[in-house]
Structures are given as structure tokens and as C-alpha cells.
Write an enzyme that holds these catalytic residues in place. Structure first.
Site, PDB file in Angstrom:
ATOM      1  N   ASP A   8       0.841  -1.203   0.000  1.00  0.00           N
ATOM      2  CA  ASP A   8       0.000   0.000   0.000  1.00  0.00           C
ATOM      3  C   ASP A   8       0.878   1.256   0.000  1.00  0.00           C
ATOM      4  O   ASP A   8       0.856   2.031   0.956  1.00  0.00           O
ATOM      5  CB  ASP A   8      -0.974  -0.015   1.204  1.00  0.00           C
ATOM      6  N   ASP A  13       6.768   1.241   1.958  1.00  0.00           N
ATOM      7  CA  ASP A  13       6.446   0.256   0.912  1.00  0.00           C
ATOM      8  C   ASP A  13       7.266   0.545  -0.350  1.00  0.00           C
ATOM      9  O   ASP A  13       7.700  -0.387  -1.044  1.00  0.00           O
ATOM     10  CB  ASP A  13       4.971   0.320   0.508  1.00  0.00           C
ATOM     11  N   ASN A  37      -2.509   2.696   3.563  1.00  0.00           N
ATOM     12  CA  ASN A  37      -1.946   4.027   3.807  1.00  0.00           C
ATOM     13  C   ASN A  37      -2.745   5.114   3.090  1.00  0.00           C
ATOM     14  O   ASN A  37      -2.838   6.249   3.545  1.00  0.00           O
ATOM     15  CB  ASN A  37      -0.493   4.089   3.326  1.00  0.00           C
ATOM     16  N   THR A 122       3.071  -6.020   2.679  1.00  0.00           N
ATOM     17  CA  THR A 122       3.527  -4.857   3.462  1.00  0.00           C
ATOM     18  C   THR A 122       2.393  -3.865   3.714  1.00  0.00           C
ATOM     19  O   THR A 122       2.641  -2.724   4.065  1.00  0.00           O
ATOM     20  CB  THR A 122       4.713  -4.143   2.762  1.00  0.00           C
ATOM     21  N   PHE A 163      -0.653  -0.591  12.571  1.00  0.00           N
ATOM     22  CA  PHE A 163      -1.525  -0.097  11.495  1.00  0.00           C
ATOM     23  C   PHE A 163      -2.050  -1.188  10.559  1.00  0.00           C
ATOM     24  O   PHE A 163      -3.265  -1.259  10.304  1.00  0.00           O
ATOM     25  CB  PHE A 163      -0.798   0.983  10.673  1.00  0.00           C
ATOM     26  N   ASN A 164      -1.183  -2.045  10.017  1.00  0.00           N
ATOM     27  CA  ASN A 164      -1.643  -3.016   9.003  1.00  0.00           C
ATOM     28  C   ASN A 164      -2.651  -4.005   9.588  1.00  0.00           C
ATOM     29  O   ASN A 164      -3.590  -4.428   8.914  1.00  0.00           O
ATOM     30  CB  ASN A 164      -0.460  -3.797   8.414  1.00  0.00           C
ATOM     31  N   HIS A 237       9.659   0.442   8.108  1.00  0.00           N
ATOM     32  CA  HIS A 237       9.153  -0.894   8.406  1.00  0.00           C
ATOM     33  C   HIS A 237       9.252  -1.905   7.253  1.00  0.00           C
ATOM     34  O   HIS A 237       9.790  -2.994   7.411  1.00  0.00           O
ATOM     35  CB  HIS A 237       7.662  -0.814   8.790  1.00  0.00           C
ATOM     36  N   ASP A 238       8.624  -1.554   6.126  1.00  0.00           N
ATOM     37  CA  ASP A 238       8.304  -2.579   5.121  1.00  0.00           C
ATOM     38  C   ASP A 238       9.499  -3.278   4.466  1.00  0.00           C
ATOM     39  O   ASP A 238       9.434  -4.491   4.223  1.00  0.00           O
ATOM     40  CB  ASP A 238       7.383  -1.978   4.051  1.00  0.00           C
TER      41      ASP A 238
HETATM   42  C1  BDR Z   1       2.980  -0.102   8.576  1.00  0.00           C
HETATM   43  O1  BDR Z   1       1.924   0.854   8.414  1.00  0.00           O
HETATM   44  C2  BDR Z   1       2.117   1.601   7.258  1.00  0.00           C
HETATM   45  O2  BDR Z   1       1.851   2.960   7.491  1.00  0.00           O
HETATM   46  C3  BDR Z   1       3.521   1.350   6.795  1.00  0.00           C
HETATM   47  O3  BDR Z   1       3.592   1.406   5.380  1.00  0.00           O
HETATM   48  C4  BDR Z   1       3.839  -0.031   7.331  1.00  0.00           C
HETATM   49  O4  BDR Z   1       3.438  -1.031   6.423  1.00  0.00           O
HETATM   50  C5  BDR Z   1       3.719   0.206   9.860  1.00  0.00           C
HETATM   51  O5  BDR Z   1       2.841   0.111  10.948  1.00  0.00           O
HETATM   52 CA    CA Z   2       2.870  -0.518   4.155  1.00  0.00          CA
END
Ligand code: BDR
Ligand code: CA
Length: 308
Positions: A8, A13, A37, A122, A163-164, A237-238
Site C-alpha cells: 500500500d 512500501d 496508507n 507490506t 496499522f496493518n 518498516h516494510d
Molecule cells: C505499517 O503501516 C504503514 O503505514 C507502513 O507502510 C507499514 O506497512 C507500519 O505500521
Molecule cells: Ca505498508
């Protein structure tokens, strides 16, 4: 290794896609997009923009689910901006998304080859859950699912939710109960992958257009993370999920039971990881608990340099 990235984009990402494109050990078969996102229209456009900037217009991109399996979509505009990829001046995509749903593109790519495919997710796990539910015939063709999401400790979207997973807890629950080899790359490790000023300078020092794009992406990301979370440097993160596929030694994992909280009054979307095996639940994921930070940044910077 043959991989598909379901994403996303999203600043981190975008870097995950560049790592998958630039590392010679991976063959990026396709990119699928999901709402997270930003809306799926925007994340799809962003995936195409990143691939265009990397000159990788031959990689098929397909748009997927425009909302979580249950409940409304809540995007992360405060972190990723109005476009979902604010900051750099990216190429206008020249390629169009494929004329099929993301789930169908993944199905076709997996069924077409003889070698197994690793699915790297991701974003929210909506497309992946839908794939597993509607096309179980793909399972033998999948080597493993590696997703960025969750945490062994606290969250970033709610006190305990990442978040994911918070975006689509039902999807994460389906994926984690599918019985497939699964690796979870959570905040407990990605919060170590910080884009410090030295990391950003390293991207600029590549002296390539893409190096500058990465530096600008991370500069924007640093600003929003400072504003929203008060973090001195943003966690990227991703790409850690992609790095874990390229070189499993970069991430230390523990085989453990992971459940998704679906009904908690304050904890919906939290990943409940039984690291010390205090419950009778069987282990269902390799959970990342350690990261070789220097090796991670070396891998990512080298991949971006290699694309040119
Ligand atoms: C995740 O949430 C998204 O905002 C980032 O792309 C990542 O995948 C981190 O919590
Ligand atoms: Ca992401």
C-alpha cells in the site's frame, strides 16, 4: 527466489519495492496493491510511479481490495500525505494497472510457475486473506507468507495495535490461521530500522536519481514521524520484510503462537504473541525478534544503487 509484493505505498512500501527490484537474489513477479496508507487508487498509482522511477515497467501491477473485509477504511494521511507518497517529484506512470483484480493476478502468477512463490505483504492483509479463502488451490504453490505487521509489544495506531493489522484484523486472523509457513515482521524489530541523517545522506551519496528519490521520501517520512510520534528518526518498516526473505540471517525469529485480537474493547487488531509459550496454542508463525540493522541498511542501499 520468486516473490510477489502486496503493498500500500506508502513511503516504506516504496523502499520495499526498490529492495525487491534491486536485489539480484529476488525475481519480482508482480506487485499488487491494497487500500491502507491511502485509497487503493492512490496506492496503485504510487506503485506504478515507483516502478516507473526504477525503470521497471515490465512488472505487472494489479489493484486489489478498496476496503477491509469488515468495517470502514481509515487511511494514514498524517504519515504518508495526501498522495500516500508525498515528498519527491516522482515520474508520472507510463504503464497502466493490469486489467485483473490483485487476487486474480497473484493466483495466475503462482499457478503459472513450477517453483514456489514467496508472498511478501507490506499492507493490510485484505488481498492475501481473500486469496486464501477464494483460491485455496494456490497454497501448494506458496513457499511462505512474510508480512510486515503487528508487534510483540506495543502498537502505533492504537496502544497495542499496529496499522496493518488494525486496518483489517479479520484478514490478519485468516492469514495467521491458514496453516501456511508465515513470518511476522512486527514493530518490535522495524522500530530499529531508523532512517537516521546518516542513512539519508547515504542515499543522496549514491548520486543517482533514485538515490535522491529515496532521500526525499525519507526526509518527508522523518517530518511526519517527528510531528505525529515525536520520533527523532522514522522507522522504515516494510523493507525489513523483503530483507528477511533475501537473507534470513538479517532477522532473528522465534516460532511462536500469534493470535489477532478481534473483539477487545481497547485492543482490537493487537497481535497477541505467546513468546514464552504460556498458553496451549500451537505456534503458527516465525516471529521476528531481532534485526541486524547495519546489514539491513547495506542491503537496501546496495539494491537502490544497483537499480541505478
Ligand atoms: C505499517 O503501516 C504503514 O503505514 C507502513 O507502510 C507499514 O506497512 C507500519 O505500521
Ligand atoms: Ca505498508
Amino acid at each position: 527466489m520468486r516473490v510477489i509484493v502486496d503493498c500500500d505505498p506508502g513511503h516504506d512500501d516504496a523502499l520495499a519495492l526498490l529492495l525487491a527490484l534491486g536485489d539480484p537474489r529476488l525475481e519480482l513477479l508482480g506487485v499488487t496493491t491494497v487500500a491502507g496508507n491511502q485509497t487503493v487508487d492512490k496506492t496503485t498509482r504510487n506503485a506504478l510511479r515507483i516502478l516507473a522511477s526504477a525503470g521497471a515497467t515490465g512488472v505487472p501491477v494489479a489493484a486489489g481490495c478498496d476496503r477491509p473485509l469488515a468495517g470502514p477504511l481509515s487511511v494514514a494521511e498524517d504519515i504518508h500525505g495526501f498522495s500516500g507518497l508525498d515528498g519527491p517529484d516522482l515520474d508520472i506512470p507510463t504503464a497502466e494497472p493490469a486489467n485483473v483484480h490483485a487476487v486474480e493476478l497473484i493466483r495466475r502468477l503462482v499457478m503459472a510457475g513450477r517453483e514456489p512463490v514467496t508472498l511478501i505483504a507490506t499492507g493490510p492483509l485484505t488481498n492475501v486473506a481473500l486469496l486464501l479463502r477464494t483460491h485455496p488451490e494456490v497454497v501448494p504453490g506458496l513457499d511462505r507468507i512474510v508480512f510486515m505487521g503487528g508487534s510483540t509489544d506495543r502498537g502505533n495506531t492504537t496502544p497495542y495495535g499496529e496499522f496493518n493489522i488494525v486496518t483489517d484484523p479479520e484478514a490478519a486472523d485468516i492469514v495467521l490461521r491458514a496453516g501456511l509457513p508465515t513470518t511476522m515482521i512486527g514493530l518490535n524489530v522495524t522500530h530499529q530500522a531508523l532512517a537516521t541523517p546518516e542513512v539519508i545522506a547515504g542515499f543522496r551519496a549514491l548520486g543517482t536519481r533514485l538515490g535522491t528519490v529515496c532521500a526525499e521520501l525519507m526526509t518527508f517520512f522523518a517530518g511526519t514521524y517527528r510531528q505525529v510520534f515525536g520520533f527523532p528518526h522514522p522507522p522504515v518498516h516494510d523493507p525489513v520484510a523483503v530483507a528477511a526473505v533475501i537473507d534470513p540471517a538479517i532477522v532473528e525469529t522465534v516460532h511462536a503462537p500469534v493470535a489477532v485480537e478481534l473483539i477487545g474493547a481497547h485492543t482490537r487488531g493487537a497481535t497477541v504473541v505467546d513468546l514464552h509459550r504460556r498458553t496451549a496454542r500451537p505456534p503458527n508463525a516465525d516471529v521476528a525478534v531481532g534485526l541486524d540493522v547495519d546489514a539491513f541498511w547495506r542491503l537496501l542501499t546496495t539494491a537502490v544503487a544497483r537499480i541505478g
